[in-house]
Scaffold this motif. Structure first.
Motif, mmCIF file in Angstrom:
data_model
loop_
_atom_site.group_PDB
_atom_site.id
_atom_site.type_symbol
_atom_site.label_atom_id
_atom_site.label_comp_id
_atom_site.label_asym_id
_atom_site.label_seq_id
_atom_site.Cartn_x
_atom_site.Cartn_y
_atom_site.Cartn_z
ATOM 1 N N LYS A 46 17.723 53.632 54.476
ATOM 2 C CA LYS A 46 15.785 53.439 53.855
ATOM 3 C C LYS A 46 15.629 55.023 53.991
ATOM 4 O O LYS A 46 14.916 55.497 53.097
ATOM 5 N N LYS A 47 15.616 55.046 56.108
ATOM 6 C CA LYS A 47 14.630 56.755 55.724
ATOM 7 C C LYS A 47 15.668 57.642 54.784
ATOM 8 O O LYS A 47 14.902 58.287 54.283
ATOM 9 N N SER A 48 16.942 57.594 54.739
ATOM 10 C CA SER A 48 17.342 58.619 54.169
ATOM 11 C C SER A 48 17.724 58.060 52.563
ATOM 12 O O SER A 48 17.162 59.810 51.893
ATOM 13 N N ILE A 49 17.527 56.831 51.573
ATOM 14 C CA ILE A 49 16.623 57.593 50.296
ATOM 15 C C ILE A 49 15.952 58.244 50.814
ATOM 16 O O ILE A 49 15.227 58.405 49.268
ATOM 17 N N GLU A 50 14.707 57.851 51.534
ATOM 18 C CA GLU A 50 13.129 57.900 51.372
ATOM 19 C C GLU A 50 13.087 59.954 50.879
ATOM 20 O O GLU A 50 12.770 60.459 50.514
ATOM 21 N N GLU A 51 14.037 59.854 51.948
ATOM 22 C CA GLU A 51 13.792 61.992 52.314
ATOM 23 C C GLU A 51 14.417 62.149 51.449
ATOM 24 O O GLU A 51 14.300 62.929 50.523
ATOM 25 N N ALA A 52 15.363 61.747 50.202
ATOM 26 C CA ALA A 52 16.501 62.158 49.628
ATOM 27 C C ALA A 52 15.467 62.096 47.939
ATOM 28 O O ALA A 52 15.135 63.320 47.633
ATOM 29 N N LYS A 53 14.844 60.840 48.066
ATOM 30 C CA LYS A 53 13.451 60.901 47.225
ATOM 31 C C LYS A 53 12.645 62.231 46.911
ATOM 32 O O LYS A 53 11.896 63.203 45.672
ATOM 33 N N GLN A 54 11.664 62.599 48.314
ATOM 34 C CA GLN A 54 10.995 63.199 48.323
ATOM 35 C C GLN A 54 11.463 64.866 48.021
ATOM 36 O O GLN A 54 10.648 65.725 47.762
ATOM 37 N N GLN A 55 13.215 64.782 49.002
ATOM 38 C CA GLN A 55 13.734 66.692 48.513
ATOM 39 C C GLN A 55 13.284 66.480 46.691
ATOM 40 O O GLN A 55 13.314 67.549 46.004
ATOM 41 N N ALA A 56 13.769 65.406 46.128
ATOM 42 C CA ALA A 56 13.433 65.782 44.430
ATOM 43 C C ALA A 56 12.835 65.739 44.576
ATOM 44 O O ALA A 56 12.649 66.858 43.310
ATOM 45 N N LYS A 57 11.354 65.243 44.540
ATOM 46 C CA LYS A 57 10.305 66.087 44.144
ATOM 47 C C LYS A 57 9.782 66.780 44.392
ATOM 48 O O LYS A 57 8.735 67.658 43.514
ATOM 49 N N ASP A 58 10.236 67.449 45.195
ATOM 50 C CA ASP A 58 9.921 68.918 45.846
ATOM 51 C C ASP A 58 10.917 69.689 45.339
ATOM 52 O O ASP A 58 10.130 70.654 45.272
ATOM 53 N N GLY A 59 12.154 69.719 44.465
ATOM 54 C CA GLY A 59 12.738 70.474 43.793
ATOM 55 C C GLY A 59 13.566 70.990 44.528
ATOM 56 O O GLY A 59 14.544 71.720 43.570
ATOM 57 N N ARG A 60 14.213 70.377 45.268
ATOM 58 C CA ARG A 60 14.833 70.645 46.343
ATOM 59 C C ARG A 60 16.434 69.987 45.934
ATOM 60 O O ARG A 60 16.404 69.014 46.778
ATOM 61 N N VAL A 61 17.006 69.721 45.167
ATOM 62 C CA VAL A 61 17.957 69.615 44.259
ATOM 63 C C VAL A 61 18.749 70.524 44.271
ATOM 64 O O VAL A 61 18.824 71.988 43.452
ATOM 65 N N VAL A 62 20.149 70.118 43.520
ATOM 66 C CA VAL A 62 21.432 70.704 43.646
ATOM 67 C C VAL A 62 21.999 70.153 42.248
ATOM 68 O O VAL A 62 21.950 69.277 41.999
#
Length: 77
Positions: A46-62
């Protein structure tokens, strides 16, 4: 076509099928329409999923193309 009439026609067709492979395919089709599986996640997941969601919101995606390129490079090492 009204739903009850359609159901009756489908049931009649199912009764006529003698081909086991076709029946298996029809069975698979119905199973695909079952409710989705509920997955249980650990607190770490769950923590990893939340971190990934936040990264996506922040535009830190590939994008997919870049991800494939990085994967290919990593695999060739």
């Amino acid at each position: 076509m009204p739903i009850p009439s359609l159901k009756d026609k489908l049931i009649d067709k199912l009764r006529e099928i003698e081909d086991p492979a076709l029946l298996a395919e029809v069975s698979n089709l119905f199973e695909l329409q079952e409710p989705e599986t509920v997955y249980k996640t650990s607190s770490a997941q769950k923590k990893s999923i939340e971190e990934a969601k936040q990264q996506a919101k922040d535009g830190r995606v590939v994008d997919n193309e870049q991800s494939d390129k990085e994967s290919d490079e990593w695999l060739s090492e």
